[in-house]
Scaffold this motif. Sequence first.
Motif, PDB file in Angstrom:
ATOM      1  N   THR A   1      -4.706  -8.611  -8.671  1.00  0.00           N
ATOM      2  CA  THR A   1      -5.935  -8.030  -8.132  1.00  0.00           C
ATOM      3  C   THR A   1      -5.610  -7.480  -6.744  1.00  0.00           C
ATOM      4  O   THR A   1      -4.918  -8.114  -5.952  1.00  0.00           O
ATOM      5  CB  THR A   1      -7.085  -9.052  -8.039  1.00  0.00           C
ATOM      6  N   ILE A   2      -6.124  -6.285  -6.473  1.00  0.00           N
ATOM      7  CA  ILE A   2      -5.821  -5.584  -5.229  1.00  0.00           C
ATOM      8  C   ILE A   2      -7.120  -5.143  -4.566  1.00  0.00           C
ATOM      9  O   ILE A   2      -7.988  -4.553  -5.211  1.00  0.00           O
ATOM     10  CB  ILE A   2      -4.934  -4.350  -5.497  1.00  0.00           C
ATOM     11  N   HIS A   3      -7.229  -5.425  -3.280  1.00  0.00           N
ATOM     12  CA  HIS A   3      -8.342  -4.971  -2.442  1.00  0.00           C
ATOM     13  C   HIS A   3      -7.905  -3.645  -1.830  1.00  0.00           C
ATOM     14  O   HIS A   3      -7.042  -3.612  -0.957  1.00  0.00           O
ATOM     15  CB  HIS A   3      -8.612  -6.027  -1.358  1.00  0.00           C
ATOM     16  N   ALA A   4      -8.457  -2.539  -2.311  1.00  0.00           N
ATOM     17  CA  ALA A   4      -7.993  -1.213  -1.916  1.00  0.00           C
ATOM     18  C   ALA A   4      -9.031  -0.480  -1.079  1.00  0.00           C
ATOM     19  O   ALA A   4      -9.897   0.216  -1.605  1.00  0.00           O
ATOM     20  CB  ALA A   4      -7.635  -0.398  -3.156  1.00  0.00           C
ATOM     21  N   GLY A   5      -8.930  -0.668   0.218  1.00  0.00           N
ATOM     22  CA  GLY A   5      -9.715   0.124   1.163  1.00  0.00           C
ATOM     23  C   GLY A   5      -8.836   1.226   1.717  1.00  0.00           C
ATOM     24  O   GLY A   5      -7.634   1.277   1.455  1.00  0.00           O
ATOM     25  N   TRP A   6      -9.401   2.111   2.503  1.00  0.00           N
ATOM     26  CA  TRP A   6      -8.599   3.238   2.981  1.00  0.00           C
ATOM     27  C   TRP A   6      -7.443   2.783   3.862  1.00  0.00           C
ATOM     28  O   TRP A   6      -6.350   3.339   3.793  1.00  0.00           O
ATOM     29  CB  TRP A   6      -9.461   4.290   3.681  1.00  0.00           C
ATOM     30  N   ARG A   7      -7.648   1.740   4.678  1.00  0.00           N
ATOM     31  CA  ARG A   7      -6.546   1.255   5.526  1.00  0.00           C
ATOM     32  C   ARG A   7      -5.428   0.646   4.690  1.00  0.00           C
ATOM     33  O   ARG A   7      -4.255   0.893   4.927  1.00  0.00           O
ATOM     34  CB  ARG A   7      -7.054   0.226   6.535  1.00  0.00           C
ATOM     35  N   GLY A   8      -5.810  -0.171   3.708  1.00  0.00           N
ATOM     36  CA  GLY A   8      -4.817  -0.768   2.831  1.00  0.00           C
ATOM     37  C   GLY A   8      -4.067   0.287   2.024  1.00  0.00           C
ATOM     38  O   GLY A   8      -2.853   0.198   1.853  1.00  0.00           O
ATOM     39  N   LEU A   9      -4.800   1.291   1.539  1.00  0.00           N
ATOM     40  CA  LEU A   9      -4.148   2.375   0.805  1.00  0.00           C
ATOM     41  C   LEU A   9      -3.169   3.123   1.703  1.00  0.00           C
ATOM     42  O   LEU A   9      -2.035   3.402   1.318  1.00  0.00           O
ATOM     43  CB  LEU A   9      -5.189   3.334   0.235  1.00  0.00           C
ATOM     44  N   ALA A  10      -3.603   3.418   2.925  1.00  0.00           N
ATOM     45  CA  ALA A  10      -2.721   4.116   3.871  1.00  0.00           C
ATOM     46  C   ALA A  10      -1.506   3.263   4.232  1.00  0.00           C
ATOM     47  O   ALA A  10      -0.421   3.792   4.476  1.00  0.00           O
ATOM     48  CB  ALA A  10      -3.501   4.488   5.139  1.00  0.00           C
ATOM     49  N   ASN A  11      -1.684   1.940   4.243  1.00  0.00           N
ATOM     50  CA  ASN A  11      -0.584   1.023   4.562  1.00  0.00           C
ATOM     51  C   ASN A  11       0.292   0.687   3.355  1.00  0.00           C
ATOM     52  O   ASN A  11       1.273  -0.035   3.490  1.00  0.00           O
ATOM     53  CB  ASN A  11      -1.126  -0.273   5.171  1.00  0.00           C
ATOM     54  N   GLY A  12      -0.077   1.161   2.167  1.00  0.00           N
ATOM     55  CA  GLY A  12       0.767   0.979   0.994  1.00  0.00           C
ATOM     56  C   GLY A  12       0.481  -0.244   0.144  1.00  0.00           C
ATOM     57  O   GLY A  12       1.375  -0.728  -0.555  1.00  0.00           O
ATOM     58  N   ILE A  13      -0.752  -0.750   0.130  1.00  0.00           N
ATOM     59  CA  ILE A  13      -1.058  -1.969  -0.617  1.00  0.00           C
ATOM     60  C   ILE A  13      -0.784  -1.809  -2.118  1.00  0.00           C
ATOM     61  O   ILE A  13      -0.252  -2.713  -2.750  1.00  0.00           O
ATOM     62  CB  ILE A  13      -2.502  -2.467  -0.371  1.00  0.00           C
ATOM     63  N   VAL A  14      -1.104  -0.670  -2.693  1.00  0.00           N
ATOM     64  CA  VAL A  14      -0.876  -0.493  -4.135  1.00  0.00           C
ATOM     65  C   VAL A  14       0.616  -0.401  -4.410  1.00  0.00           C
ATOM     66  O   VAL A  14       1.129  -1.084  -5.314  1.00  0.00           O
ATOM     67  CB  VAL A  14      -1.637   0.734  -4.682  1.00  0.00           C
ATOM     68  N   ALA A  15       1.327   0.397  -3.656  1.00  0.00           N
ATOM     69  CA  ALA A  15       2.784   0.525  -3.848  1.00  0.00           C
ATOM     70  C   ALA A  15       3.489  -0.818  -3.644  1.00  0.00           C
ATOM     71  O   ALA A  15       4.372  -1.178  -4.427  1.00  0.00           O
ATOM     72  CB  ALA A  15       3.344   1.572  -2.888  1.00  0.00           C
ATOM     73  N   ASN A  16       3.109  -1.565  -2.616  1.00  0.00           N
ATOM     74  CA  ASN A  16       3.715  -2.875  -2.386  1.00  0.00           C
ATOM     75  C   ASN A  16       3.415  -3.828  -3.534  1.00  0.00           C
ATOM     76  O   ASN A  16       4.278  -4.618  -3.930  1.00  0.00           O
ATOM     77  CB  ASN A  16       3.216  -3.480  -1.073  1.00  0.00           C
ATOM     78  N   SER A  17       2.218  -3.770  -4.045  1.00  0.00           N
ATOM     79  CA  SER A  17       1.835  -4.644  -5.152  1.00  0.00           C
ATOM     80  C   SER A  17       2.647  -4.322  -6.398  1.00  0.00           C
ATOM     81  O   SER A  17       3.194  -5.231  -7.042  1.00  0.00           O
ATOM     82  CB  SER A  17       0.338  -4.510  -5.448  1.00  0.00           C
ATOM     83  N   VAL A  18       2.740  -3.062  -6.736  1.00  0.00           N
ATOM     84  CA  VAL A  18       3.502  -2.663  -7.916  1.00  0.00           C
ATOM     85  C   VAL A  18       4.970  -3.032  -7.737  1.00  0.00           C
ATOM     86  O   VAL A  18       5.610  -3.543  -8.663  1.00  0.00           O
ATOM     87  CB  VAL A  18       3.324  -1.151  -8.204  1.00  0.00           C
ATOM     88  N   ALA A  19       5.527  -2.813  -6.542  1.00  0.00           N
ATOM     89  CA  ALA A  19       6.925  -3.157  -6.284  1.00  0.00           C
ATOM     90  C   ALA A  19       7.166  -4.661  -6.457  1.00  0.00           C
ATOM     91  O   ALA A  19       8.183  -5.080  -7.006  1.00  0.00           O
ATOM     92  CB  ALA A  19       7.337  -2.716  -4.887  1.00  0.00           C
ATOM     93  N   MET A  20       6.210  -5.487  -6.018  1.00  0.00           N
ATOM     94  CA  MET A  20       6.373  -6.929  -6.120  1.00  0.00           C
ATOM     95  C   MET A  20       6.269  -7.390  -7.576  1.00  0.00           C
ATOM     96  O   MET A  20       6.923  -8.348  -7.969  1.00  0.00           O
ATOM     97  CB  MET A  20       5.358  -7.656  -5.260  1.00  0.00           C
ATOM     98  N   LEU A  21       5.453  -6.696  -8.349  1.00  0.00           N
ATOM     99  CA  LEU A  21       5.305  -7.061  -9.769  1.00  0.00           C
ATOM    100  C   LEU A  21       6.575  -6.757 -10.512  1.00  0.00           C
ATOM    101  O   LEU A  21       6.944  -7.392 -11.461  1.00  0.00           O
ATOM    102  CB  LEU A  21       4.127  -6.311 -10.391  1.00  0.00           C
TER     103      LEU A  21
END
Length: 146
Positions: free
Chosen positions: A126-146
């Motif tokens: 589960t990912i909390h995707a706000g504009w700051r998190g998106l700009a900081n790479g939360i989705v990319a980091n999550s996928v990379a960790m998976l």
Amino acid sequence: MTWISASFKGLTTQAKNKVHAGTTTRIGGVSMDDYKGLNLASHVGDAINLVNQNRAIISKYLNLPSAPIWLNQTHTNKIVELPQTLTQADEFDASFTKQKQLVCAVMTADCVPIVITDIHARFVATIHAGWRGLANGIVANSVAML
């Protein structure tokens, strides 16, 4: 309480029975005044006993197998693998697990919740995707960790 179920296209039939996801609204709950309804956030100034009651309402209503793991979300790009003991000082905006019966959760207001699994439901994130998190790479980091 209002629960809106999510659906997952492309999962095997067996996997569809393993992963359940959705979102709540603010309807229902016991919080008052500015937090009226089903406030789940312990960091916004609401009385913690009311937040805990709201969280219990969700667990009971959904008949959850375990209490959700609530994150201290601060628009970071950090993801944590669960189970792990978290403190209020730990800041994560995503979590994932390979363990059955563990409930990952994110809170959103004007952000987007993202749920990721594979076609066999061998993990859930589960990912909390706000504009700051998106700009900081939360989705990319999550996928990379998976």
